[in-house]
Design a protein around this motif. Structure first.
Motif, short mmCIF file in Angstrom:
data_model
loop_
_atom_site.label_atom_id
_atom_site.label_comp_id
_atom_site.label_asym_id
_atom_site.label_seq_id
_atom_site.Cartn_x
_atom_site.Cartn_y
_atom_site.Cartn_z
N TRP A 3 0.82 -1.22 0.00
CA TRP A 3 0.00 0.00 0.00
C TRP A 3 0.85 1.26 0.00
N LYS A 5 3.78 1.93 -1.40
CA LYS A 5 4.31 2.27 -2.72
C LYS A 5 3.18 2.76 -3.64
N MET A 7 0.35 4.30 -2.78
CA MET A 7 -0.04 5.64 -2.35
C MET A 7 1.01 6.67 -2.80
N ALA A 8 2.27 6.31 -2.70
CA ALA A 8 3.33 7.24 -3.10
C ALA A 8 3.27 7.50 -4.60
N VAL A 10 0.56 7.29 -6.56
CA VAL A 10 -0.64 8.09 -6.82
C VAL A 10 -0.40 9.54 -6.44
N MET A 11 0.24 9.79 -5.30
CA MET A 11 0.53 11.16 -4.87
C MET A 11 1.50 11.84 -5.83
N MET A 12 2.50 11.12 -6.31
CA MET A 12 3.46 11.69 -7.26
C MET A 12 2.77 12.04 -8.58
N PHE A 14 -0.38 12.78 -8.94
CA PHE A 14 -1.23 13.94 -8.66
C PHE A 14 -0.41 15.23 -8.62
N ILE A 15 0.75 15.19 -7.99
CA ILE A 15 1.63 16.37 -7.93
C ILE A 15 2.10 16.75 -9.32
#
Length: 142
Positions: A3, A5, A7-8, A10-12, A14-15
Motif C-alpha cells: 500500500w 508504494k 499511495m506514493a 498516486v501522490m506523485m 497527482f503532484i
C-alpha cells in the motif's frame, strides 16, 4: 506491491498533474479578456438611455446603400459620429464625423470599406437630445 508504494505513486502522479496544469495556465495569453470591461460597464447606462431615447422619440434613422455611399436620413438635423465596425478587428473599424447642417441627410463614402458584414453605430445629438442607434448591415461592392 504494498500500500505504501501505491499511495506514493498516486501522490506523485497527482503532484505532476497539478504542476503541469499550473505551468499550462501561466503560459496562457493574458489578452483573453476585454481591457475596457469596467469602463464599458460604467458607460452602459448612458448608452442605454440614448438608445431608449431613439425609441421614445421615434427618431430611428433610415439607412440605405446608394451609388457607392451609405445614405442616412434623420428626422431632424444631426451632429455626431458614424462608426462602421467590422468583425475583422478594431484596426479595420472606420469613424466618420456627422453633421447634416440644416438638412436631414448624411452620406458615408464606401471607398475604404470592404464588402461584407458590418455594424453601424450612429451617436448623434439633435434638438438638445442625445441618441444612439446600432444596426447590422451588409455592404455590397462599391
Amino acid at each position: 506491491m504494498n500500500w505504501g508504494k501505491g499511495m506514493a505513486i498516486v501522490m506523485m502522479l497527482f503532484i505532476i498533474f497539478i504542476v503541469g496544469m499550473s505551468c499550462y495556465m501561466f503560459n496562457m495569453p493574458a489578452d483573453d479578456y476585454d481591457h475596457q470591461y469596467y469602463e464599458k460597464g460604467l458607460n452602459y447606462n448612458k448608452d442605454y438611455v440614448k438608445e431608449k431615447q431613439v425609441v421614445t422619440d421615434q427618431a430611428q434613422p433610415i439607412i440605405k446603400q446608394v451609388n457607392g455611399e451609405i445614405s442616412v436620413e434623420f428626422k431632424q438635423p444631426a451632429i455626431g459620429t458614424i462608426k462602421l465596425i467590422t468583425p475583422l478587428g478594431k484596426s479595420n473599424d472606420v469613424t466618420f464625423p456627422l453633421n447634416t447642417g440644416s438638412g436631414i441627410y448624411a452620406n458615408v463614402p464606401l471607398i475604404k470599406l470592404s464588402t461584407g458584414r458590418w455594424a453601424i453605430r450612429i451617436d448623434w445629438n439633435s434638438g438638445n437630445k442625445s441618441y444612439l442607434f446600432q444596426q447590422d448591415l451588409y455592404i455590397n461592392g462599391k
